[in-house]
Write a protein that holds these residues in place. Structure first.
Motif, PDB file in Angstrom:
ATOM      1  N   THR A  99       0.833  -1.202   0.000  1.00 24.78           N
ATOM      2  CA  THR A  99       0.000   0.000   0.000  1.00 24.78           C
ATOM      3  C   THR A  99       0.870   1.254   0.000  1.00 24.78           C
ATOM      4  OG1 THR A  99      -1.767  -1.152   1.177  1.00 24.78           O
ATOM      5  CG2 THR A  99      -1.820   1.243   1.240  1.00 24.78           C
ATOM      6  N   ASP A 103       1.025   3.930  -2.959  1.00 28.06           N
ATOM      7  CA  ASP A 103       0.720   5.336  -2.704  1.00 28.06           C
ATOM      8  C   ASP A 103       1.786   6.248  -3.299  1.00 28.06           C
ATOM      9  OD1 ASP A 103      -1.607   4.747  -1.386  1.00 28.06           O
ATOM     10  OD2 ASP A 103      -0.770   5.011   0.635  1.00 28.06           O
ATOM     11  N   ASP A 107      -0.835   5.636  -9.283  1.00 30.05           N
ATOM     12  CA  ASP A 107      -1.956   6.554  -9.131  1.00 30.05           C
ATOM     13  C   ASP A 107      -3.311   5.864  -9.150  1.00 30.05           C
ATOM     14  OD1 ASP A 107      -1.107   9.073  -8.657  1.00 30.05           O
ATOM     15  OD2 ASP A 107      -0.882   9.633 -10.760  1.00 30.05           O
ATOM     16  N   PRO A 109      -5.944   3.797  -7.202  1.00 27.54           N
ATOM     17  CA  PRO A 109      -6.356   3.238  -5.904  1.00 27.54           C
ATOM     18  C   PRO A 109      -6.974   1.854  -6.032  1.00 27.54           C
ATOM     19  CG  PRO A 109      -7.556   5.289  -6.385  1.00 27.54           C
ATOM     20  CD  PRO A 109      -6.631   5.040  -7.515  1.00 27.54           C
TER      21      PRO A 109
END
Length: 126
Positions: A99, A103, A107, A109
């Motif tokens: 994660t 991040d 880009d 999610p």
């Protein structure tokens, strides 16, 4: 006096790591001191395997604990339980690292959903 003796909270005695498993003389000395550890213990957790009760000193350990404490102070779990717990903790850590990486470098999610799906598949297969 030990520097950590003033620390509050539970302490743990792991017989497999605290009693030498190679040197028979040192092992015998450790086994002779088991009563002292057990008398100061509030609870005993047995991670049970097929060979646990085949060793005389582990039978002695269980018998000594039960002679000093009530039955409800001993918990017996199969060896698979800690293995599953460690695997879940490790996969959670990997998920957190991925994660963080996503991040910073990605880009999208929705990639997190893909990682979670893959990790769930890994857990189900093992």
């Amino acid at each position: 006096e030990l520097p950590f003796a003033a620390c509050k909270g539970p302490s743990v005695f792991l017989d497999k790591t605290c009693i030498d498993q190679e040197d028979k003389v040192i092992m015998k000395l450790g086994i002779e001191k088991l009563g002292a550890f057990l008398s100061h213990s509030n609870h005993m957790l047995v991670v049970y395997t097929d060979v646990y009760l085949q060793k005389l000193w582990t039978v002695y350990e269980v018998a000594a604990f039960l002679s000093l404490h009530a039955n409800h102070r001993m918990t017996v779990i199969p060896v698979i339980c800690p293995t599953i717990l460690i695997m879940v903790l490790l996969l959670g850590w990997v998920r957190n690292v991925l994660t963080l990486i996503m991040d910073v470098y990605v880009d999208f999610p929705q990639m997190l959903d893909v990682v979670t799906l893959i990790m769930g598949f890994i857990v189900l297969r093992s």
